[in-house]
Structures are given as C-alpha cells and as structure tokens.
Design a protein around this motif. Structure first.
Motif, PDB file in Angstrom:
ATOM      1  N   SER A   1      51.430  36.111  34.663  1.00  0.00           N
ATOM      2  CA  SER A   1      50.348  35.642  33.810  1.00  0.00           C
ATOM      3  C   SER A   1      49.256  34.911  34.571  1.00  0.00           C
ATOM      4  O   SER A   1      48.220  34.599  34.007  1.00  0.00           O
ATOM      5  CB  SER A   1      50.917  34.724  32.724  1.00  0.00           C
ATOM      6  N   GLY A   2      49.466  34.630  35.834  1.00  0.00           N
ATOM      7  CA  GLY A   2      48.490  33.841  36.580  1.00  0.00           C
ATOM      8  C   GLY A   2      47.546  34.678  37.416  1.00  0.00           C
ATOM      9  O   GLY A   2      47.252  35.830  37.086  1.00  0.00           O
ATOM     10  N   ALA A   3      47.105  34.078  38.522  1.00  0.00           N
ATOM     11  CA  ALA A   3      46.041  34.661  39.339  1.00  0.00           C
ATOM     12  C   ALA A   3      46.396  36.028  39.925  1.00  0.00           C
ATOM     13  O   ALA A   3      45.517  36.842  40.164  1.00  0.00           O
ATOM     14  CB  ALA A   3      45.690  33.696  40.465  1.00  0.00           C
TER      15      ALA A   3
ATOM     16  N   HIS B   1      36.688  45.392  41.396  1.00  0.00           N
ATOM     17  CA  HIS B   1      36.425  45.762  40.004  1.00  0.00           C
ATOM     18  C   HIS B   1      35.761  44.606  39.263  1.00  0.00           C
ATOM     19  O   HIS B   1      34.817  44.798  38.506  1.00  0.00           O
ATOM     20  CB  HIS B   1      37.739  46.155  39.330  1.00  0.00           C
ATOM     21  N   SER B   2      36.253  43.377  39.484  1.00  0.00           N
ATOM     22  CA  SER B   2      35.689  42.273  38.705  1.00  0.00           C
ATOM     23  C   SER B   2      34.346  41.817  39.240  1.00  0.00           C
ATOM     24  O   SER B   2      33.540  41.281  38.496  1.00  0.00           O
ATOM     25  CB  SER B   2      36.674  41.108  38.611  1.00  0.00           C
TER      26      SER B   2
ATOM     27  N   VAL C   1      35.471  35.452  44.286  1.00  0.00           N
ATOM     28  CA  VAL C   1      34.482  35.892  43.301  1.00  0.00           C
ATOM     29  C   VAL C   1      33.314  34.901  43.269  1.00  0.00           C
ATOM     30  O   VAL C   1      32.144  35.291  43.289  1.00  0.00           O
ATOM     31  CB  VAL C   1      35.125  36.030  41.903  1.00  0.00           C
TER      32      VAL C   1
ATOM     33  N   THR D   1      32.191  43.926  40.625  1.00  0.00           N
ATOM     34  CA  THR D   1      31.420  45.184  40.614  1.00  0.00           C
ATOM     35  C   THR D   1      31.041  45.575  42.049  1.00  0.00           C
ATOM     36  O   THR D   1      30.708  44.724  42.851  1.00  0.00           O
ATOM     37  CB  THR D   1      30.111  45.134  39.775  1.00  0.00           C
TER      38      THR D   1
ATOM     39  N   THR E   1      39.772  34.135  42.620  1.00  0.00           N
ATOM     40  CA  THR E   1      38.636  33.527  41.932  1.00  0.00           C
ATOM     41  C   THR E   1      37.644  32.900  42.910  1.00  0.00           C
ATOM     42  O   THR E   1      36.437  32.982  42.720  1.00  0.00           O
ATOM     43  CB  THR E   1      39.141  32.418  41.000  1.00  0.00           C
TER      44      THR E   1
ATOM     45  N   THR F   1      41.305  45.190  42.533  1.00  0.00           N
ATOM     46  CA  THR F   1      40.966  44.485  41.296  1.00  0.00           C
ATOM     47  C   THR F   1      39.849  43.463  41.510  1.00  0.00           C
ATOM     48  O   THR F   1      39.082  43.184  40.596  1.00  0.00           O
ATOM     49  CB  THR F   1      42.216  43.787  40.746  1.00  0.00           C
ATOM     50  N   ASP F   2      39.751  42.903  42.729  1.00  0.00           N
ATOM     51  CA  ASP F   2      38.653  41.979  43.026  1.00  0.00           C
ATOM     52  C   ASP F   2      37.315  42.716  42.997  1.00  0.00           C
ATOM     53  O   ASP F   2      36.325  42.208  42.479  1.00  0.00           O
ATOM     54  CB  ASP F   2      38.830  41.336  44.408  1.00  0.00           C
TER      55      ASP F   2
ATOM     56  N   SER G   1      48.527  38.266  38.553  1.00  0.00           N
ATOM     57  CA  SER G   1      49.210  39.128  37.599  1.00  0.00           C
ATOM     58  C   SER G   1      48.517  40.475  37.433  1.00  0.00           C
ATOM     59  O   SER G   1      49.098  41.410  36.915  1.00  0.00           O
ATOM     60  CB  SER G   1      49.348  38.431  36.250  1.00  0.00           C
ATOM     61  N   GLU G   2      47.262  40.567  37.866  1.00  0.00           N
ATOM     62  CA  GLU G   2      46.582  41.840  37.703  1.00  0.00           C
ATOM     63  C   GLU G   2      46.758  42.736  38.937  1.00  0.00           C
ATOM     64  O   GLU G   2      46.995  43.927  38.813  1.00  0.00           O
ATOM     65  CB  GLU G   2      45.096  41.625  37.454  1.00  0.00           C
TER      66      GLU G   2
END
Lengths: 291, 416
Positions: free
Chosen positions: B47-49, B279-280, B250, B282, B247, B276-277, B51-52
């Motif tokens: 559920s945390g940093a 992706h977030s 980002v 762009t 984060t 995933t980084d 988890s994706e």
C-alpha cells in the motif's frame, strides 16, 4: 548576491504554501479549538481534485483553482455540521482522533482509486515560461504562486480587519467566552470558518499540483512542517501563522543552500524548539489563562 | 509482556509439533517434499511507496510463474499443489522480520520473494539464514545483500546500487557527459548511490564538479536550491545526476523542468527509475533522461509476449521488478523439479553457479561466491513525447551492458 536573492525568492515560494496552510489551521483552531489533523488530507484533495478534473473532465487549472477550494469548503462545512460540531462538546481528544482517522480514510480512498504512484499534472501553458526579474530569470509559475499567496493572505487580513465577520472571528479567536458574554452568536460563524480553512488548504493543494508530486501521501509529508509553523507562529495567531509560514520557508531555503545537510534537515524543528524555550506561546501567540 | 511472549512461544511450539506430526511422507507421488506441497511467499509493500512498481502485481507475476510451471510439467511436476501466499511489510524492517519468520514457520513457505526497501530486505536475509530457507530478493537495492549480509540462502536477483550507478555513470561519461553535478538524498541509499556513481564517472574520465546532499525526507518538497546552483558551477556541469527515488524524484524532475535546465545545456541522469515513475511524470517531462534499467518490457518479442500476458492479467505493463519476480519463482520451481525435493540445501546447491536464459535473465548466472544473480543490463533513455507510439512504451535502449560488466566483482565482505 544573485544566488542569495534566488534562494530567498524560493524560500518565499515554499513559505507561501506553509502560510496558506497555516492560516487555515490557525483560523480553525482559533474559532473551534480544534487541531485539524486532516488539513494535509484536504491539501492533497485539492491537488488530486485538480488532477482528476483535468484528466477526466478536461477542466483547466484556472477553473480548478476556483472550483476545488469552493467544493472543499462546502465539504468542510458539511463535516463541521455533521461531526466536528457534535464532538466539540466532548474532550478535545475526540476531534483530534476524528480528524486523524479522517486523514487515513481520505488517503486510502484516493489510494484505492488512483494508487500511490504520483499523477502527472503539467504547469498551465500561460505560466510555463520564465520572468526576467532584473538580476535573474525566475519561473513564471513561482512568481505567480508568490503573488497569488500574498494576495490571498492580504485579502484575509482585510476581511478580518474591515468586516463585521472579521471582527467577530478575531474576537471569538482571542476571547471566546467574553465574546459570547456580549451576546454575539459565535456559533453561527463556526461552520463557515471551518469551511474557509478547509478551502484554503484545497487552494494550496491546487497551487502545488504543477510543481509537486501529486499522490495520496503528499499532504502527510507536508503537514508535519505546517504544524511546526503554527506552533512557531503561536497557536491561533492569524498573523503569526502567516509570518511564520514565510519565515520557515526562508529558513529552510537558506539552510539548504548554506548549512550542512544534517542541519538543513532538522532546521525547522531546531527553530521550533528554540521558540518554545524562549516564548512558549509562540512568536505571536498569547499565553492562555488556565481556565 | 512477559506473558504474551510466553503464550507466543507456547503456541509456536504447538504449531511446530503439529507441523511435524502432519508433515511426514504421504502416499501421493511427492514423497520427497517435506509437506506434499510447495508454498511461495511474496513479502512486499502492498500500500505504500513501492506498491505500484512491485506490490500486488508482483504477487500476480509469481502466480503466473506457478501457472506456467504447472502447464509445462503437468503430471510430471514434482507436485500439483503449489500455492502463493503474500504479506505486506509496509517497508518496515521490524514488520518484515516478523512476517518473514511467520511465513517460514507457520505458513510452510518454502521460499520468500521480492522484499523492497533495503533495511527490510536485510532483516529478511537474517531470517532466511536462521531458518535455512531460500530467499530471493528482487526489489531492494543495497549491495550488502551480497556483501556483509550475504548467506547461503539469500539470492539478490534483479539489480543493486552498483549496477545502477556504474551503468549510468560510466556509459553516460564515455558518451560525452564529462562534468557532473550530483544531488542525492541524505540517507544510506542516496549516499551509497552517490559514492558508486561518482566513482564510475571518474573511472570513465569524467569529473564531479559538485555534490550536494538534500534533506531526506525532503519535507519542503523543494529542490530549487540545487537546481539554481547547477548552472553557476565552474566548470559548468553537462549533467545533473539525481539519486532521488519515487516521490522525491518526481518533485525534483518537475522543478528541473520548471527551471528549464535542459534548455541551459544541463542534461538529467537518474540513479533509480522504474517504468511507473516515467508514467507518473509523463515522458514529456523526462524526455532525454538516461538511466540504467534491469529489463524493459518492449525490448524484444520474448519480453513483449510476457508483457502482453501480464497486461491481460493486471491491466498494466510490467516493471522490471514484476518480470524479475516471475523469473525468480520460475527458476526456484525448476530447481525443485530438477532435484525432486524442496530441501533448501539441495535446491540452493542446484542453483549455485547455474547459467540461465529466461524472459528476465539474459546471459544470466547465479554466482556461487556471493549469490549475486548477474545478467545483461540496459542503458535506457526516455523517448521524446512525439516518439511514444503506445501507452507505456516510454524508453529506447541505447546499449546492452554485458552481464560481466554490469555487476561488481564478488565482495570480500561476503563470507558464506
């Protein structure tokens, strides 16, 4: 010299976020004597709301800047009526636990729908360039944030000092019992003030979306510093929260530039400890009577 | 407190006794398995940093591996009873410690997989050593897993700080980025990364013109101090090397773009980045950024076939962590099949020194000396937004870094 000015400017930009958030916390604490632990979550909702509006409905940054604070203010008012108000008669611990629990719920709701990965949010095209400030160029968006935040703080200041609502809020903040004794219906203003504070957090969130990572935990990270800011400024002191907000932004920025990393990391809390030792009620706070 | 410890010990004893009683050979075809079945444990952040990039989808990857193994061997499989159990360690070392012990002792787990977060990963290495059960670390970066914490039962599978720093630092420098400015988060991972990275840059003939430790966690979320400093350094850096992750990365990249450093001739190199980084943030925000990847889903047909299956299951493309979990589970099951037993020492013996080619491991080899799994790595660059032809296809591979060069030599700190 240019470097110092740039760092100062950046400190003020970070400070603008602290000031907006601390201002909301201060008015809520002042009127309701509630330490709103959910403030960081409302900030997160502001930023996430802007993202969702843009990604799923194509609503621009400018509309989000208007809609999210209003929407969150309404949500805040509803919350105040439905729960905070009812718990207000009990031990302050109840509202403390409620807002803390609410934070966890809001974070998890957003997490379950959008995940923990940060969501993309671009700077609005109108603000994506840079401005020549004479000595150096500075990103337009940062200038905008600073101007906007100062304008909002000034507007709040004007409302508090020049309107009847403001007088009531200030009186109720500083001497709640005495204000009631004069026959002023403080209760009537409690709900709008709570909504207003929540709206400010949402506003800060929308402003943060283009320059910070937008994810469910963004508020949790920031709110710790904001609580330190409020304590430094003096709990419930409206001017103190804004001044301390900008001040802490500056201190952090200078610290990162000129102090060793280990000091920069803890500077806010060093300042907080020092202030509490020298002035236990905070820089602009007033000692409350034992009653 | 004392009482609850007593109760825990007592119940553990009862459970152990029950486990022994029920665990004898039975009449099925799997006499050599201690309990007729194989249980794979995925212990990670749900559920945390992380988890994706790993999380529940790593569990899916391990389940895919089990399904493929069953399909491949059918009746000939050492057992048909293979389960996957999972737990959330919340990135906390103490939780990881408890959950790992619980998996091995009470859930009959034969091998643990994944375990992001270096401090948690190290704890689980200790547990694996104590319980004498295999442990395949996928998502943690620390080189201590093949250094001071190495042991007979622990394998470090996908990547580590040395691989990331060396790949990006050395290759970018030889490709023309001579002067570097390093910004890193001020904790173990960041400090390790910065050290390896700077060493790699210098070894390749480049120089580090500035290095700054940023607060960790960076509560203000602001990196402007460093971003403003970059163009003023003498000589002016060609690249900003950032060791921030998740984060913090980002935040830094958003502000790197705000200050338009790329337009000022300062490129961006990232220490650790997951699909995933990108992706977030762009691809537009990161276009041109260079980093080292352990695996990329659209690299070749084999990877893409796996990525299509993975997407059908999960709705998203796999990160290298997902692919590595699939691979590690597959190789563990293959070793059990080959040896015909789930006895940890036999399985470890089979894996040591093994050369492997699979969807994740290219020119892969499980080093016997330190249990580092070496394989080809990839120098990747984020595509300009205009070249992104389909969702998630964000990078092009500039260069394959051969397995022999990608990882460090076995460390003297590792004493098996």
């Amino acid at each position: 010299m240019t470097g110092f000015l740039q760092n100062t400017f950046n400190g003020l930009v970070s400070g603008a976020f602290y000031a907006l958030l601390a201002l909301g916390l201060a008015v809520i604490f002042g009127m309701l004597r509630v330490v709103n632990f959910a403030h960081g979550a409302f900030y997160m909702l502001g930023a996430f709301g802007a993202y969702v509006l843009l990604a799923e409905a194509g609503v621009s940054f400018w509309w989000a800047l208007l809609l999210m604070p209003i929407g969150l203010a309404l949500f805040g008012m509803l919350l105040e009526r439905a729960v905070v108000h009812r718990l207000g008669r009990l031990d302050p611990l109840y509202n403390f636990l409620f807002t803390f629990g609410l934070t966890l719920i809001l974070q998890d709701v957003v997490k379950s729908r959008y995940g923990v990965q940060s969501s993309p949010y671009a700077t609005p095209a109108e603000l994506s360039g840079s401005v020549d400030l004479g000595l150096f160029d500075f990103p337009t968006y940062r200038v905008f944030i600073l101007v906007f935040a100062v304008a909002v703080c000034a507007l709040v200041w004007w409302l508090l000092s020049h309107t009847r609502v403001g007088v009531v809020v200030r009186a109720a903040t500083e001497r709640p019992e005495l204000t009631r004794a004069f026959g002023i219906d403080v209760g009537r203003w409690v709900t709008p003030v709570f909504g207003f504070g929540v709206g400010l957090a949402g506003l800060a969130g929308v402003l943060a979306a283009p320059m910070r990572a937008v994810n469910p935990l963004m508020g949790a990270d920031l709110i710790i510093v904001v609580f330190a800011v409020v304590v430094i400024g003096g709990l419930g002191s409206i001017f103190g929260s804004v001044a301390a907000g900008f001040g802490i932004g500056l201190v952090q920025s200078w610290g990162e530039a000129y102090a060793p990393p280990i000091v920069a990391q803890t500077l806010v809390f060093i300042v907080m400890a020092a202030v509490l030792l020298l002035r236990p009620a905070g820089l602009f706070g007033r000692e409350e009577s034992a009653a | 407190m004392r009482r609850s410890v007593g109760v825990a010990v007592a119940s553990a004893a009862v459970l152990l006794a029950a486990g022994c009683g029920g665990g004898g050979p039975r009449s099925s075809g799997a006499e050599k398995l201690t309990d007729d079945k194989i249980v794979l444990g995925v212990l990670n952040d749900q559920s945390g940093a992380y988890s994706e990039l790993s999380g529940k989808n790593s569990v899916k990857a391990v389940e895919l591996a089990v399904a493929d193994f069953k399909a491949k061997y059918g009746d000939k499989a050492v057992t048909g009873d293979i389960n996957v159990v999972t737990a959330d360690h919340q990135n906390k070392p103490d939780v990881a410690n408890t959950r790992a012990a619980e998996m091995y002792d009470r859930k009959a787990v034969d091998a643990i997989f994944d375990v992001p977060t270096s401090s948690a990963a190290e704890k689980v290495a200790d547990v694996a050593k104590e319980k004498r059960k295999p442990y395949f670390n996928i998502t943690a970066a620390t080189t201590t897993l093949t250094g001071a914490k190495c042991n007979r039962y622990t394998f470090h599978y996908a990547y580590d700080t040395y691989m990331l720093a060396n790949g990006t630092g050395r290759n970018s420098t030889t490709q023309g980025a001579r002067n570097w400015y390093m910004v890193y988060p001020n904790y173990q991972f960041g400090q390790d990364m910065e050290k390896s990275f700077s060493a790699a840059v210098q070894a390749a003939g480049g120089q580090v013109v500035g290095r700054d430790a940023a607060p960790f966690p960076n509560t203000s979320g602001d990196y402007s101090t460093y971003l403003l400093k970059a163009p003023t350094l003498q000589p002016r850096p060609d690249v900003l090397g950032t060791m921030q992750a998740g984060t913090e990365l980002v935040n830094l990249v958003k502000q790197y773009n705000e200050f338009k450093l790329r337009d000022k001739g300062i490129g961006l190199a990232v220490g650790l980045m997951f699909l995933t980084d990108i992706h977030s943030l762009t691809p537009a925000a990161l276009s041109g950024t260079v980093y080292t990847d352990a695996w990329y889903w659209n690299y070749d047909v084999q990877n893409r076939t796996f990525a299509d299956r993975f997407q059908a299951e999960t709705g998203t493309r796999p990160t290298f962590a997902h692919a590595a979990n699939y691979s590690a589970a597959t190789q563990y099951l293959e070793a059990v099949q080959a040896t015909g037993t789930d006895d940890a020492d036999a399985v470890v013996g089979d894996l040591e020194g093994k050369e492997i080619e699979d969807v994740f491991l290219r020119n892969g080899k499980i080093r016997a000396e330190d249990h580092r799994v070496v394989h080809d790595a990839y120098l990747a660059q984020v595509k300009p937004a205009a070249e992104v032809a389909e969702p998630w296809d964000y990078v092009k591979i500039l260069k394959t870094i051969p397995a022999a060069e990608a990882f460090r030599a076995p460390s003297a700190d590792c004493k098996m």
